[in-house]
Design an enzyme around this catalytic site. Sequence first.
Site, PDB file in Angstrom:
ATOM      1  N   CYS A   2       0.864  -1.187   0.000  1.00 33.95           N
ATOM      2  CA  CYS A   2       0.000   0.000   0.000  1.00 33.95           C
ATOM      3  C   CYS A   2       0.895   1.230   0.000  1.00 33.95           C
ATOM      4  O   CYS A   2       2.114   1.126   0.089  1.00 33.95           O
ATOM      5  CB  CYS A   2      -0.855   0.020   1.254  1.00 33.95           C
ATOM      6  SG  CYS A   2      -1.845  -1.445   1.453  1.00 33.95           S
ATOM      7  N   ARG A  27       1.292   1.898  -6.081  1.00 36.17           N
ATOM      8  CA  ARG A  27       1.481   0.889  -5.023  1.00 36.17           C
ATOM      9  C   ARG A  27       0.175   0.223  -4.649  1.00 36.17           C
ATOM     10  O   ARG A  27       0.155  -0.747  -3.881  1.00 36.17           O
ATOM     11  CB  ARG A  27       2.095   1.532  -3.782  1.00 36.17           C
ATOM     12  CG  ARG A  27       3.482   2.088  -3.966  1.00 36.17           C
ATOM     13  CD  ARG A  27       3.960   2.792  -2.718  1.00 36.17           C
ATOM     14  NE  ARG A  27       4.108   1.868  -1.618  1.00 36.17           N
ATOM     15  CZ  ARG A  27       5.229   1.165  -1.392  1.00 36.17           C
ATOM     16  NH1 ARG A  27       6.243   1.292  -2.212  1.00 36.17           N
ATOM     17  NH2 ARG A  27       5.309   0.332  -0.386  1.00 36.17           N
ATOM     18  N   TRP A  73      -3.669  -1.468  -1.246  1.00 38.65           N
ATOM     19  CA  TRP A  73      -3.548  -2.699  -2.020  1.00 38.65           C
ATOM     20  C   TRP A  73      -3.924  -3.788  -1.021  1.00 38.65           C
ATOM     21  O   TRP A  73      -3.119  -4.172  -0.173  1.00 38.65           O
ATOM     22  CB  TRP A  73      -2.115  -2.882  -2.516  1.00 38.65           C
ATOM     23  CG  TRP A  73      -1.957  -4.113  -3.363  1.00 38.65           C
ATOM     24  CD1 TRP A  73      -1.555  -5.355  -2.948  1.00 38.65           C
ATOM     25  CD2 TRP A  73      -2.248  -4.256  -4.744  1.00 38.65           C
ATOM     26  NE1 TRP A  73      -1.557  -6.230  -3.986  1.00 38.65           N
ATOM     27  CE2 TRP A  73      -1.983  -5.595  -5.104  1.00 38.65           C
ATOM     28  CE3 TRP A  73      -2.691  -3.390  -5.716  1.00 38.65           C
ATOM     29  CZ2 TRP A  73      -2.139  -6.065  -6.405  1.00 38.65           C
ATOM     30  CZ3 TRP A  73      -2.858  -3.864  -7.005  1.00 38.65           C
ATOM     31  CH2 TRP A  73      -2.584  -5.175  -7.351  1.00 38.65           C
ATOM     32  N   ASN A  97       0.925   0.137   6.023  1.00 33.17           N
ATOM     33  CA  ASN A  97       1.334  -0.726   4.914  1.00 33.17           C
ATOM     34  C   ASN A  97       2.011  -1.929   5.545  1.00 33.17           C
ATOM     35  O   ASN A  97       2.863  -1.772   6.421  1.00 33.17           O
ATOM     36  CB  ASN A  97       2.318   0.013   3.994  1.00 33.17           C
ATOM     37  CG  ASN A  97       2.867  -0.908   2.905  1.00 33.17           C
ATOM     38  OD1 ASN A  97       2.183  -1.840   2.498  1.00 33.17           O
ATOM     39  ND2 ASN A  97       4.095  -0.664   2.466  1.00 33.17           N
ATOM     40  N   GLY A  98       1.616  -3.136   5.140  1.00 33.97           N
ATOM     41  CA  GLY A  98       2.244  -4.341   5.702  1.00 33.97           C
ATOM     42  C   GLY A  98       1.193  -5.356   6.105  1.00 33.97           C
ATOM     43  O   GLY A  98       0.028  -5.264   5.738  1.00 33.97           O
ATOM     44  N   GLU A 481       9.056 -20.210 -19.461  1.00 37.33           N
ATOM     45  CA  GLU A 481       8.890 -18.863 -18.903  1.00 37.33           C
ATOM     46  C   GLU A 481       9.959 -17.918 -19.431  1.00 37.33           C
ATOM     47  O   GLU A 481       9.683 -16.771 -19.794  1.00 37.33           O
ATOM     48  CB  GLU A 481       8.923 -18.928 -17.377  1.00 37.33           C
ATOM     49  CG  GLU A 481       8.905 -17.601 -16.657  1.00 37.33           C
ATOM     50  CD  GLU A 481       7.647 -16.761 -16.925  1.00 37.33           C
ATOM     51  OE1 GLU A 481       6.695 -17.274 -17.540  1.00 37.33           O
ATOM     52  OE2 GLU A 481       7.651 -15.578 -16.540  1.00 37.33           O
ATOM     53  N   LYS A 485       9.153 -14.504 -21.502  1.00 37.05           N
ATOM     54  CA  LYS A 485       9.667 -13.184 -21.090  1.00 37.05           C
ATOM     55  C   LYS A 485      10.359 -12.504 -22.270  1.00 37.05           C
ATOM     56  O   LYS A 485      10.153 -11.331 -22.546  1.00 37.05           O
ATOM     57  CB  LYS A 485      10.659 -13.321 -19.932  1.00 37.05           C
ATOM     58  CG  LYS A 485      10.062 -13.593 -18.574  1.00 37.05           C
ATOM     59  CD  LYS A 485       9.282 -12.462 -17.989  1.00 37.05           C
ATOM     60  CE  LYS A 485       7.819 -12.455 -18.189  1.00 37.05           C
ATOM     61  NZ  LYS A 485       6.932 -13.515 -17.916  1.00 37.05           N
ATOM     62  N   GLU A 488       7.864 -11.551 -25.276  1.00 38.67           N
ATOM     63  CA  GLU A 488       6.810 -10.553 -25.061  1.00 38.67           C
ATOM     64  C   GLU A 488       7.355  -9.144 -24.850  1.00 38.67           C
ATOM     65  O   GLU A 488       6.619  -8.177 -25.026  1.00 38.67           O
ATOM     66  CB  GLU A 488       5.898 -10.950 -23.912  1.00 38.67           C
ATOM     67  CG  GLU A 488       6.505 -10.907 -22.536  1.00 38.67           C
ATOM     68  CD  GLU A 488       5.468 -11.229 -21.454  1.00 38.67           C
ATOM     69  OE1 GLU A 488       4.297 -10.844 -21.589  1.00 38.67           O
ATOM     70  OE2 GLU A 488       5.838 -11.886 -20.474  1.00 38.67           O
ATOM     71  N   HIS A 504      13.708 -34.446 -31.344  1.00 38.29           N
ATOM     72  CA  HIS A 504      12.483 -34.833 -32.087  1.00 38.29           C
ATOM     73  C   HIS A 504      12.003 -33.699 -32.990  1.00 38.29           C
ATOM     74  O   HIS A 504      10.825 -33.628 -33.316  1.00 38.29           O
ATOM     75  CB  HIS A 504      11.391 -35.241 -31.096  1.00 38.29           C
ATOM     76  CG  HIS A 504      11.762 -36.420 -30.273  1.00 38.29           C
ATOM     77  ND1 HIS A 504      11.751 -37.714 -30.735  1.00 38.29           N
ATOM     78  CD2 HIS A 504      12.238 -36.490 -29.011  1.00 38.29           C
ATOM     79  CE1 HIS A 504      12.157 -38.539 -29.808  1.00 38.29           C
ATOM     80  NE2 HIS A 504      12.456 -37.830 -28.731  1.00 38.29           N
ATOM     81  N   LYS A 603      -2.009  -5.943 -19.456  1.00 42.97           N
ATOM     82  CA  LYS A 603      -1.588  -6.547 -18.190  1.00 42.97           C
ATOM     83  C   LYS A 603      -2.595  -7.612 -17.749  1.00 42.97           C
ATOM     84  O   LYS A 603      -2.223  -8.614 -17.199  1.00 42.97           O
ATOM     85  CB  LYS A 603      -1.453  -5.475 -17.109  1.00 42.97           C
ATOM     86  CG  LYS A 603      -0.964  -6.023 -15.766  1.00 42.97           C
ATOM     87  CD  LYS A 603       0.379  -6.697 -15.897  1.00 42.97           C
ATOM     88  CE  LYS A 603       0.823  -7.395 -14.643  1.00 42.97           C
ATOM     89  NZ  LYS A 603       2.056  -8.209 -14.850  1.00 42.97           N
TER      90      LYS A 603
HETATM   91  C1  AGP Z   1       3.204 -12.897 -18.558  1.00 44.51           C
HETATM   92  O1  AGP Z   1       4.375 -12.131 -18.506  1.00 44.51           O
HETATM   93  C2  AGP Z   1       2.097 -12.197 -19.310  1.00 44.51           C
HETATM   94  N1  AGP Z   1       1.847 -10.904 -18.843  1.00 44.51           N
HETATM   95  C3  AGP Z   1       0.836 -13.064 -19.425  1.00 44.51           C
HETATM   96  O2  AGP Z   1       1.207 -14.291 -19.982  1.00 44.51           O
HETATM   97  C4  AGP Z   1       0.104 -13.356 -18.085  1.00 44.51           C
HETATM   98  O3  AGP Z   1       0.874 -14.217 -17.287  1.00 44.51           O
HETATM   99  C5  AGP Z   1      -1.228 -14.023 -18.417  1.00 44.51           C
HETATM  100  O4  AGP Z   1      -2.005 -13.118 -19.179  1.00 44.51           O
HETATM  101  C6  AGP Z   1      -2.020 -14.464 -17.177  1.00 44.51           C
HETATM  102  O5  AGP Z   1      -2.358 -13.343 -16.424  1.00 44.51           O
HETATM  103  P1  AGP Z   1      -2.957 -13.586 -14.934  1.00 44.51           P
HETATM  104  O6  AGP Z   1      -1.901 -14.257 -14.137  1.00 44.51           O
HETATM  105  O7  AGP Z   1      -3.297 -12.221 -14.427  1.00 44.51           O
HETATM  106  O8  AGP Z   1      -4.167 -14.468 -15.080  1.00 44.51           O
END
Ligand code: AGP
Length: 608
Positions: A2, A27, A73, A97-98, A481, A485, A488, A504, A603
């Site tokens: 927060c 935050r 938050w 906050n905490g 992963e 990263k 994207e 394969h 996001k």
């Molecule tokens: C990951 O870096 C991306 N932003 C995306 O794959 C994300 O993980 C995915 O959209 C799932 O989002 P969520 O965890 O909010 O459900």
Amino acid sequence: MCGIVGYIGEKNAVPILLEGLRKLEYRGYDSAGIAFLRDGNLDIRRSAGKLKNLESAIEAEISSKAGIGHTRWATHGRPCEANAHPHRCGRVAVVHNGIIENYAELKAELSNRGHKFSSETDTEVIAHLIDERLLEGLDLESAVRQSLGDLKGAYAIGVVAEGRPNVLVAARAGCPLVIGLGAGEFFIASDLPPILGYTKEAIFLDDYEMAILCRDGVKVTDLYGKSREKNVCRVQWSPAMAEKGGYKHFMLKEIYEQPQSMRDTSLGRIGHSGGVVFEDFSVPDSVLRGARKAALIACGTSWHSCLIAKLWLEELARLPVEVDIASEFRYRNPIVGPDTLFVAVTQSGETADTLAAMREARKLGATAISICNVVGSTAAREADGVIYTHAGPEIGVASTKAFTAQLTALFLLAVRIGTLRGMLDSERAAFLLGELSAMPGKVEQTLSRMEEDMGRLARMFCKARDFLYLGRGYSYPVALEGALKLKEISYIHAEGYAAGEMKHGPIALIDENMPVVVVAPADDVFEKVASNIEEVRSRGGQVIAFTTNGGRKLEGKADYLYRVPDTVPCLTPMLMAVPLQLLAYRIALLRGSDVDQPRNLAKSVTVE
Ligand code: AGP
């Protein structure tokens, strides 16, 4: 996470507090409030939702010379006005906050002494403790100091009290708090942005310190009242830089926040005898114990968390696990029923595919748990039980701290279920939880070791058109992963693959133009992965390998070799993810893409 602010001086505190909260909205932004003193009286305005809701709830003519503010938050209690800070008891208002770990016990003791509570939050107990001591005749400073002695957990607080218009008390343990030193005016804030418009002179409180702000100055003490000499720092940041904590991007800031978000996600959940407890968790042990299988569902990075959690649940709890991408799960007529434990993993709690999958599973009779980072989000509200990751807001579109916080929460769940199912004895559980508790420190070590190395690698490979990421076992999801990263945020095509699968098909791609990143901790598949590295190099591929201290055999075999600290093999994903995050970040930086808001991405994908 927060944001808290406070002001005492000769100006009108109200606009200063609101402006400060606006600068801290990154935050947390699910509710906000201010408490201010005028004519010796204490007044509070709070509202759910964004800060603009609070601003419209505050009469324009209000004027005050001291006050505190908070943007929330949520960690305990839904985002609503009743749970918004400041919390008040009698003459006292508190912003916090905490996480107060022992709030439930304190709340019960206070209730037994006749206290009535108006919120679901842990914070409210702080106001009651302080007010109780004011009523005993203590001054505000002593009342706060003694109350802090009752608290277990993490806090950064600001306190004002009716009848004490000339003092504002602040304190911290485990959460940041900065004191701004102006000319005849003083500030508190969770971070620098709110004070930079007024002063560049700042004191950074350390844990278990208190600050007593009066109109003529600031005194810092420890929790025994002993004065503390503090350095006054002159801050060179611009306000914009400060919102990112001095980091160039939120993504980099969040990569570096991972030790704290992992600690916060474990905080209060690891018992002394190797047990795991989840606060406010409404799924009974009988369901966790009796499930015949688990279905882990998510998207993107959260799906990678599920792939790792599958291995934990099957190894530690001997529970059969199916993992599905949410958008696939719904359309395959899944075999799910009352004996299925459904786990939706979602940072935002709003991903449409994940929510739809959870609704489908619940309709089929499954018990649904959500592992979620946003209190009060749809996934949190619709699940039968929620386990929060306390990572704080993740602003960067590329998920980083949420990933390692999800792994922390999922590992705790796996230990809990393994213990309940009698598959994990308390000694082994205690050992594993000890290793988990050591992970934030090891992530810190990894961060300090890797940033420059990944910068050098990025300069060498930022022009590559393709990358291949390889891993086996626990490292296969990490390879996925790492590839996600990179693709994207740098827009380079990158593919994660099971190392054993390379022969394969993907081996046809190997040449000197496609860097191959191999996640190769010294675990029980290390030798196999070492052979895969040989296969790549014998075809002219360049290998960038990440291993642990036990992986010395790779010296001379990989073109570039980096080590993360040793840990139990099942926890290496929490470490191996870090250099891959840094590598992706540094390459994207060199390629000039918008790291925090990459093209075409959102996001939270709230559409199917
Ligand atoms: C990951 O870096 C991306 N932003 C995306 O794959 C994300 O993980 C995915 O959209 C799932 O989002 P969520 O965890 O909010 O459900």
